[in-house]
Design an enzyme around this catalytic site. Sequence first.
Site, PDB file in Angstrom:
ATOM      1  N   ARG A 181       6.739   6.413  -3.084  1.00  0.00           N
ATOM      2  CA  ARG A 181       7.836   5.734  -2.394  1.00  0.00           C
ATOM      3  C   ARG A 181       8.419   4.587  -3.223  1.00  0.00           C
ATOM      4  O   ARG A 181       9.593   4.285  -3.142  1.00  0.00           O
ATOM      5  CB  ARG A 181       7.344   5.138  -1.082  1.00  0.00           C
ATOM      6  CG  ARG A 181       6.734   6.073  -0.102  1.00  0.00           C
ATOM      7  CD  ARG A 181       6.384   5.274   1.112  1.00  0.00           C
ATOM      8  NE  ARG A 181       7.444   4.344   1.389  1.00  0.00           N
ATOM      9  CZ  ARG A 181       8.601   4.674   1.937  1.00  0.00           C
ATOM     10  NH1 ARG A 181       8.850   5.933   2.207  1.00  0.00           N
ATOM     11  NH2 ARG A 181       9.514   3.765   2.163  1.00  0.00           N
TER      12      ARG A 181
ATOM     13  N   LYS B 117      -1.110  -3.592  -8.618  1.00  0.00           N
ATOM     14  CA  LYS B 117      -0.250  -2.394  -8.525  1.00  0.00           C
ATOM     15  C   LYS B 117       1.110  -2.781  -7.954  1.00  0.00           C
ATOM     16  O   LYS B 117       2.159  -2.411  -8.511  1.00  0.00           O
ATOM     17  CB  LYS B 117      -0.906  -1.364  -7.609  1.00  0.00           C
ATOM     18  CG  LYS B 117       0.014  -0.218  -7.201  1.00  0.00           C
ATOM     19  CD  LYS B 117      -0.644   0.795  -6.288  1.00  0.00           C
ATOM     20  CE  LYS B 117      -0.595   0.459  -4.849  1.00  0.00           C
ATOM     21  NZ  LYS B 117       0.676   0.742  -4.157  1.00  0.00           N
ATOM     22  N   ASN B 118       1.125  -3.568  -6.890  1.00  0.00           N
ATOM     23  CA  ASN B 118       2.384  -3.852  -6.197  1.00  0.00           C
ATOM     24  C   ASN B 118       3.217  -4.934  -6.859  1.00  0.00           C
ATOM     25  O   ASN B 118       4.294  -5.263  -6.370  1.00  0.00           O
ATOM     26  CB  ASN B 118       2.113  -4.173  -4.726  1.00  0.00           C
ATOM     27  CG  ASN B 118       1.665  -2.934  -3.972  1.00  0.00           C
ATOM     28  OD1 ASN B 118       1.753  -1.812  -4.484  1.00  0.00           O
ATOM     29  ND2 ASN B 118       1.152  -3.124  -2.771  1.00  0.00           N
TER      30      ASN B 118
ATOM     31  N   ARG C  10      -4.594   6.333  -6.718  1.00  0.00           N
ATOM     32  CA  ARG C  10      -3.261   5.726  -6.861  1.00  0.00           C
ATOM     33  C   ARG C  10      -3.351   4.213  -7.011  1.00  0.00           C
ATOM     34  O   ARG C  10      -2.463   3.587  -7.554  1.00  0.00           O
ATOM     35  CB  ARG C  10      -2.421   6.042  -5.623  1.00  0.00           C
ATOM     36  CG  ARG C  10      -2.206   7.513  -5.423  1.00  0.00           C
ATOM     37  CD  ARG C  10      -1.271   7.771  -4.301  1.00  0.00           C
ATOM     38  NE  ARG C  10      -0.011   7.048  -4.502  1.00  0.00           N
ATOM     39  CZ  ARG C  10       1.112   7.348  -3.849  1.00  0.00           C
ATOM     40  NH1 ARG C  10       1.103   8.317  -2.953  1.00  0.00           N
ATOM     41  NH2 ARG C  10       2.218   6.689  -4.063  1.00  0.00           N
TER      42      ARG C  10
ATOM     43  N   ASP D 187      -2.256  -4.721   4.096  1.00  0.00           N
ATOM     44  CA  ASP D 187      -2.960  -3.840   3.148  1.00  0.00           C
ATOM     45  C   ASP D 187      -4.457  -4.071   3.130  1.00  0.00           C
ATOM     46  O   ASP D 187      -5.183  -3.313   2.489  1.00  0.00           O
ATOM     47  CB  ASP D 187      -2.391  -4.010   1.732  1.00  0.00           C
ATOM     48  CG  ASP D 187      -1.012  -3.409   1.611  1.00  0.00           C
ATOM     49  OD1 ASP D 187      -0.359  -3.614   0.570  1.00  0.00           O
ATOM     50  OD2 ASP D 187      -0.565  -2.745   2.558  1.00  0.00           O
TER      51      ASP D 187
ATOM     52  N   CYS E  21       5.457   8.197   5.643  1.00  0.00           N
ATOM     53  CA  CYS E  21       4.133   8.438   5.076  1.00  0.00           C
ATOM     54  C   CYS E  21       3.110   8.260   6.201  1.00  0.00           C
ATOM     55  O   CYS E  21       3.481   8.028   7.347  1.00  0.00           O
ATOM     56  CB  CYS E  21       3.853   7.489   3.904  1.00  0.00           C
ATOM     57  SG  CYS E  21       3.596   5.805   4.439  1.00  0.00           S
TER      58      CYS E  21
ATOM     59  N   ARG F  70       8.779   4.035   7.403  1.00  0.00           N
ATOM     60  CA  ARG F  70       9.206   3.396   6.157  1.00  0.00           C
ATOM     61  C   ARG F  70      10.723   3.487   5.928  1.00  0.00           C
ATOM     62  O   ARG F  70      11.202   3.994   4.918  1.00  0.00           O
ATOM     63  CB  ARG F  70       8.459   3.997   4.965  1.00  0.00           C
ATOM     64  CG  ARG F  70       6.968   4.163   5.119  1.00  0.00           C
ATOM     65  CD  ARG F  70       6.172   2.880   5.220  1.00  0.00           C
ATOM     66  NE  ARG F  70       6.205   2.069   4.035  1.00  0.00           N
ATOM     67  CZ  ARG F  70       5.365   2.201   3.019  1.00  0.00           C
ATOM     68  NH1 ARG F  70       4.482   3.172   3.019  1.00  0.00           N
ATOM     69  NH2 ARG F  70       5.447   1.411   1.973  1.00  0.00           N
TER      70      ARG F  70
HETATM   71  C1  EPZ Z   1       5.241  -2.992   0.159  1.00  0.00           C
HETATM   72  O1  EPZ Z   1       5.796  -1.843   0.782  1.00  0.00           O
HETATM   73  C2  EPZ Z   1       3.921  -2.538  -0.436  1.00  0.00           C
HETATM   74  N1  EPZ Z   1       4.150  -1.495  -1.429  1.00  0.00           N
HETATM   75  C3  EPZ Z   1       3.018  -2.005   0.679  1.00  0.00           C
HETATM   76  O2  EPZ Z   1       1.763  -1.648   0.094  1.00  0.00           O
HETATM   77  C4  EPZ Z   1       2.788  -3.126   1.691  1.00  0.00           C
HETATM   78  O3  EPZ Z   1       2.002  -2.635   2.759  1.00  0.00           O
HETATM   79  C5  EPZ Z   1       4.145  -3.605   2.224  1.00  0.00           C
HETATM   80  O4  EPZ Z   1       4.980  -4.025   1.120  1.00  0.00           O
HETATM   81  C6  EPZ Z   1       4.005  -4.770   3.197  1.00  0.00           C
HETATM   82  O5  EPZ Z   1       3.356  -5.839   2.560  1.00  0.00           O
HETATM   83  C7  EPZ Z   1       4.587  -1.843  -2.669  1.00  0.00           C
HETATM   84  O6  EPZ Z   1       4.809  -3.014  -2.965  1.00  0.00           O
HETATM   85  C8  EPZ Z   1       4.785  -0.733  -3.658  1.00  0.00           C
HETATM   86  P1  EPZ Z   1       8.133  -3.505   3.561  1.00  0.00           P
HETATM   87  P2  EPZ Z   1       7.311  -1.898   1.358  1.00  0.00           P
HETATM   88  O7  EPZ Z   1       9.493  -3.057   3.209  1.00  0.00           O
HETATM   89  O8  EPZ Z   1       8.161  -2.737   0.492  1.00  0.00           O
HETATM   90  C9  EPZ Z   1       9.962  -2.342   7.704  1.00  0.00           C
HETATM   91  C10 EPZ Z   1      -0.016  -0.233  -0.497  1.00  0.00           C
HETATM   92  O9  EPZ Z   1      -0.963   0.263   0.132  1.00  0.00           O
HETATM   93  N2  EPZ Z   1      11.213  -2.086   6.957  1.00  0.00           N
HETATM   94  O10 EPZ Z   1       7.767  -4.957   3.408  1.00  0.00           O
HETATM   95  O11 EPZ Z   1       7.728  -0.513   1.646  1.00  0.00           O
HETATM   96  C11 EPZ Z   1       8.919  -1.292   7.416  1.00  0.00           C
HETATM   97  O12 EPZ Z   1       9.103  -0.160   8.253  1.00  0.00           O
HETATM   98  C12 EPZ Z   1       1.362  -0.269   0.141  1.00  0.00           C
HETATM   99  O13 EPZ Z   1      -0.098  -0.723  -1.648  1.00  0.00           O
HETATM  100  C13 EPZ Z   1      12.381  -1.861   7.662  1.00  0.00           C
HETATM  101  O14 EPZ Z   1      12.381  -1.857   8.901  1.00  0.00           O
HETATM  102  O15 EPZ Z   1       7.067  -2.658   2.738  1.00  0.00           O
HETATM  103  C14 EPZ Z   1       7.642  -2.007   7.726  1.00  0.00           C
HETATM  104  O16 EPZ Z   1       7.425  -1.936   9.115  1.00  0.00           O
HETATM  105  C15 EPZ Z   1       1.369   0.310   1.547  1.00  0.00           C
HETATM  106  N3  EPZ Z   1      13.532  -1.624   6.976  1.00  0.00           N
HETATM  107  C16 EPZ Z   1       7.940  -3.464   7.343  1.00  0.00           C
HETATM  108  O17 EPZ Z   1       9.363  -3.559   7.234  1.00  0.00           O
HETATM  109  C17 EPZ Z   1      13.566  -1.616   5.596  1.00  0.00           C
HETATM  110  O18 EPZ Z   1      14.643  -1.401   5.024  1.00  0.00           O
HETATM  111  C18 EPZ Z   1       7.348  -3.893   6.018  1.00  0.00           C
HETATM  112  O19 EPZ Z   1       7.818  -3.003   5.043  1.00  0.00           O
HETATM  113  C19 EPZ Z   1      12.365  -1.856   4.899  1.00  0.00           C
HETATM  114  C20 EPZ Z   1      11.214  -2.090   5.594  1.00  0.00           C
END
Ligand code: EPZ
Length: 429
Positions: A94, A22-23, A400, A307, A118, A123
């Site tokens: 998202r 999915k991701n 999802r 995850d 969420c 996020r």
């Molecule tokens: C991706 O989300 C995945 N989703 C998430 O999977 C996964 O948990 C996550 O990466 C971490 O591996 C998809 O790929 C669609 P991040 P993403 O930006 O990109 C902080 C699932 O269940 N952050 O790497 O949103 C954020 O708050 C989902 O499939 C900032 O601070 O994750 C978090 O603490 C859940 N500023 C950390 O980074 C930003 O601009 C990781 O978030 C962006 C993120």
Amino acid sequence: MCMIVVNGGKPLSGEVGISGAKNACLPILAATLLNEQPVTLHNVPRLDDVKFMGELIRILGASCEGASTSNTVAINAADVNSTEPPYEVVKKMRASFLVLGPLLARFGRASVPLPGGCAIGQRPVGEHLAALRALGAEVRQEAGLIIAQADRLVGTEIYLNVSSVGATENALMAAALAEGQTTIHNAAEEPEVVDLCRFLTRCGVKIEDTGTKSITIHGQSRIAAAVEYSVIPDRIEAGTYLLAIIATGGSGRITQVVPEHLEALLFKLRECGVQIETGADWISVDSPAVLKPATVRTEVYPGFPTDLQPQTTAVLTQADGVSTVIETIFESRMNTVPELRRMGAKMRVSDGTVVIEGRPGCLTGVPVEAHDLRGAATMVIAGLAAQGETRIEGLEHLLRGFESLPEKVAALGGDVTFDYGKHTAAAKE
Ligand code: EPZ
């Protein structure tokens, strides 16, 4: 009320095939907006999130056939005629925010609703915006929208504060059509980011040092290449089924996977006494008589994946002794703990750390709730380990991200069904 119904208490055994990631397919679907020629994607999982992304790219004017109904999806983004995805569609998922980079890069402008928080955290998207500004875009927030403009993005050095998966992906897609060379430092190294890079390379974009913390992209003036691409297997789905087998004290094999993508999980499971064998595209596990406790700490890839954290927490309720799980990526990814305690687990949470007093056979099936995708899978695992029936509210979360879950669990000898409820069933007729 749509419910997931689990009848548990017996060891799982057998073999199950894993679907596409999915991701990986969500950012790749967003990246098809960069390409003026047709794209065919294979090994795409039939999921609600894929349906939502298909709806989104169709609303922007592209054609998209097969999303969530087939494992092959055909996209043609030649006729995209909008850079303003509507809030009603974006708010469903998202990952819709990933269209910002490609729309800005190809059309010089984009107006995308700011995603909310969420169940697992706030996020924020500041890293996404900082990367686009570094490429020369003017980016502002107005009335809940992120509005970005740039005559032409210009390649540069980007230093992310956080190795954000989504920010790396938005930056990669924007840089693909920027003038000159871009290097993204402190980039995410997740396999799904690598898959996006491979897809962009197939589209003709030259990318160096894929899968490292510093990725270099040589921008193109346009992308117009008819492409066929197959998405990598879903390592999170794969890990979830391994954990389900182990939670029940069973043995089994998962196929159509990349074992290297699960090394951190396999290392931890071996620590717990699980016998593991791997081949080119399969992993088999054999549970020990008694599972040893462990300490788990989530990290960015190649560390232990966030995850799989909730699912692992459920499994450690079955270990004989005290385990500790530390969640370092999201600030509130512990919403399954109260539900597991309802089932009989002894756990306490403080500052993102769960301490679990594991005891084999401690779970009993009761009604519980799920608040997000991986939380729903966690409660299914707990239900399979528990004695009796577990009814889980929150089926919409599971749909999802887990393709054909009841059938896959049945292939392992487990019993999971979906109860759409009388009134809903009528609505479905
Ligand atoms: C991706 O989300 C995945 N989703 C998430 O999977 C996964 O948990 C996550 O990466 C971490 O591996 C998809 O790929 C669609 P991040 P993403 O930006 O990109 C902080 C699932 O269940 N952050 O790497 O949103 C954020 O708050 C989902 O499939 C900032 O601070 O994750 C978090 O603490 C859940 N500023 C950390 O980074 C930003 O601009 C990781 O978030 C962006 C993120």
